[in-house]
Design a protein around this motif. Structure first.
Motif, mmCIF file in Angstrom:
data_model
loop_
_atom_site.group_PDB
_atom_site.id
_atom_site.type_symbol
_atom_site.label_atom_id
_atom_site.label_comp_id
_atom_site.label_asym_id
_atom_site.label_seq_id
_atom_site.Cartn_x
_atom_site.Cartn_y
_atom_site.Cartn_z
ATOM 1 N N ARG A 1 14.328 -3.832 5.488
ATOM 2 C CA ARG A 1 15.410 -4.773 5.817
ATOM 3 C C ARG A 1 16.738 -4.056 6.100
ATOM 4 N N GLY A 2 16.753 -2.748 5.972
ATOM 5 C CA GLY A 2 17.961 -1.991 6.249
ATOM 6 C C GLY A 2 18.940 -1.970 5.113
ATOM 7 N N GLU A 3 18.515 -2.379 3.921
ATOM 8 C CA GLU A 3 19.416 -2.406 2.764
ATOM 9 C C GLU A 3 19.517 -1.037 2.094
ATOM 10 N N THR A 4 18.444 -0.254 2.188
ATOM 11 C CA THR A 4 18.455 1.117 1.648
ATOM 12 C C THR A 4 18.443 2.075 2.830
ATOM 13 N N LEU A 5 19.540 2.815 3.002
ATOM 14 C CA LEU A 5 19.663 3.695 4.164
ATOM 15 C C LEU A 5 19.237 5.131 3.871
ATOM 16 N N GLU A 6 19.287 5.545 2.618
ATOM 17 C CA GLU A 6 18.906 6.913 2.248
ATOM 18 C C GLU A 6 17.983 6.860 1.028
ATOM 19 N N PRO A 7 16.729 6.468 1.232
ATOM 20 C CA PRO A 7 15.790 6.367 0.097
ATOM 21 C C PRO A 7 15.532 7.728 -0.526
ATOM 22 N N LYS A 8 15.410 7.731 -1.854
ATOM 23 C CA LYS A 8 15.189 8.977 -2.577
ATOM 24 C C LYS A 8 13.840 9.600 -2.252
ATOM 25 N N LYS A 9 12.870 8.760 -1.908
ATOM 26 C CA LYS A 9 11.515 9.281 -1.676
ATOM 27 C C LYS A 9 11.175 9.333 -0.187
ATOM 28 N N ILE A 10 12.172 9.696 0.614
ATOM 29 C CA ILE A 10 11.942 9.779 2.051
ATOM 30 C C ILE A 10 10.882 10.828 2.395
ATOM 31 N N PHE A 11 10.890 11.951 1.657
ATOM 32 C CA PHE A 11 9.882 13.004 1.898
ATOM 33 C C PHE A 11 8.487 12.485 1.601
ATOM 34 N N ALA B 1 0.837 -1.211 0.000
ATOM 35 C CA ALA B 1 0.000 0.000 0.000
ATOM 36 C C ALA B 1 0.864 1.251 0.000
ATOM 37 N N LEU B 2 1.918 1.257 0.821
ATOM 38 C CA LEU B 2 2.810 2.412 0.858
ATOM 39 C C LEU B 2 3.495 2.602 -0.487
ATOM 40 N N ALA B 3 3.911 1.503 -1.092
ATOM 41 C CA ALA B 3 4.565 1.586 -2.398
ATOM 42 C C ALA B 3 3.661 2.252 -3.425
ATOM 43 N N LYS B 4 2.385 1.881 -3.419
ATOM 44 C CA LYS B 4 1.436 2.482 -4.358
ATOM 45 C C LYS B 4 1.212 3.959 -4.048
ATOM 46 N N MET B 5 1.218 4.306 -2.763
ATOM 47 C CA MET B 5 0.978 5.693 -2.356
ATOM 48 C C MET B 5 2.074 6.630 -2.854
ATOM 49 N N ILE B 6 3.313 6.126 -2.916
ATOM 50 C CA ILE B 6 4.423 7.025 -3.285
ATOM 51 C C ILE B 6 5.001 6.709 -4.660
ATOM 52 N N GLY B 7 4.435 5.709 -5.350
ATOM 53 C CA GLY B 7 4.839 5.445 -6.722
ATOM 54 C C GLY B 7 6.136 4.687 -6.873
ATOM 55 N N VAL B 8 6.382 3.697 -5.996
ATOM 56 C CA VAL B 8 7.556 2.843 -6.136
ATOM 57 C C VAL B 8 7.098 1.390 -6.066
ATOM 58 N N THR C 1 5.316 12.080 4.187
ATOM 59 C CA THR C 1 4.034 12.723 3.898
ATOM 60 C C THR C 1 2.906 11.702 3.863
ATOM 61 N N ALA C 2 3.139 10.574 3.202
ATOM 62 C CA ALA C 2 2.101 9.552 3.077
ATOM 63 C C ALA C 2 1.703 8.981 4.426
ATOM 64 N N LEU C 3 2.672 8.885 5.345
ATOM 65 C CA LEU C 3 2.405 8.296 6.661
ATOM 66 C C LEU C 3 2.195 9.354 7.736
ATOM 67 N N ASN C 4 2.085 10.628 7.316
ATOM 68 C CA ASN C 4 1.845 11.743 8.242
ATOM 69 C C ASN C 4 2.869 11.736 9.376
ATOM 70 N N ALA C 5 4.125 11.553 9.011
ATOM 71 C CA ALA C 5 5.204 11.497 9.988
ATOM 72 C C ALA C 5 6.128 12.688 9.814
ATOM 73 N N ASP C 6 6.767 13.078 10.890
ATOM 74 C CA ASP C 6 7.737 14.159 10.818
ATOM 75 C C ASP C 6 8.964 13.686 10.033
ATOM 76 N N LEU C 7 9.360 14.449 9.045
ATOM 77 C CA LEU C 7 10.448 14.046 8.163
ATOM 78 C C LEU C 7 11.755 13.869 8.930
#
Length: 228
Positions: free
Chosen positions: A38-48, A21-28, A52-58
């Motif tokens: 799994r901790g394999e991606t430490l700096e995802p490009k779509k962190i913002f 569901a999250l993947a669909k929300m942000i287009g990945v 936003t999708a999860l209403n969390a503080d960046l």
């Protein structure tokens, strides 16, 4: 929660959102979300976009600093900023709700502007933008309980003709009124106050042809400008 993976998993679990569901929300792809979990991606490009999708503080999602919930955004502000980009002007005109009307100076000057957030426009005005919307104040009590004295009254100034029954702001014989207008079967328009202590009056078709519709009532709000 020391890692981005732990914080993201916490958000997904507490909100009941699946990786797919999250993947669909942000287009990945779901695989991309899985790599973060799994901790394999430490700096995802779509962190913002994730925050936003999860209403969390960046900043919390990225570093763990602060609270995970973002600071609430006020729906209105006295100044524009990145969150408040929709402007509505309060006009220097006091629409009279009593029978005699009120003589006004040339209409209108701007007293102040109020800035709305995107969410504020949608939830408070049920609109997607503020085009044509202005604010006035009503000094009398004859539209109570719909409008109380000093309430901020939002009107759509794009409406310049009487089409359907409703509350209108109009100039008649050089006096400004805000009244509930209703077309009677006789062709006469009846102007009514919501406060039953005020008597309605009729406006003939010929006389109403001389009236100027300033706008139609949208909404009323009790915003204390001292709090902005």
């Amino acid at each position: 929660m020391d890692t981005l993976a732990q914080r993201l998993k916490y958000l997904l679990d507490t909100q009941g959102v699946s990786q797919n569901a999250l993947a669909k929300m942000i287009g990945v792809t779901q695989a991309s979300i899985g790599k973060i979990i799994r901790g394999e991606t430490l700096e995802p490009k779509k962190i913002f976009e994730i925050a936003t999708a999860l209403n969390a503080d960046l900043e919390w999602l990225k570093t763990g600093q602060g609270n995970y919930e973002p600071e609430p955004i006020s729906p209105v502000s006295s100044e524009p900023d990145e969150n408040h980009t929709y402007r509505i002007d309060q006009l220097d005109v006091q629409a009279a709700a009593n029978l005699d009307g009120m003589i006004n100076p040339d209409f209108p000057d701007i007293i102040r502007s109020i800035w709305f957030s995107d969410d504020g426009v949608r939830k408070m005005l049920n609109r997607h933008n503020t085009q044509g919307i202005s604010i006035i104040q009503v000094p009398t009590d004859s539209m109570v309980p719909t409008i109380y004295p000093k309430d901020l009254v939002f009107i759509d100034t794009r409406i310049k003709t009487f089409s359907t029954d409703g509350i209108y702001v109009f100039l008649l014989n050089d006096r400004l009124y805000i009244k509930r207008l209703q077309m009677l079967p006789t062709g006469v328009i009846q102007a009514t106050s919501d406060n039953k202590n005020y008597q309605p009056f009729e406006i003939t078709e010929e006389l109403f042809d001389t009236a100027l519709i300033v706008g139609k009532f949208i909404q009323v709000m009790s915003i204390d400008m001292r709090d902005l």
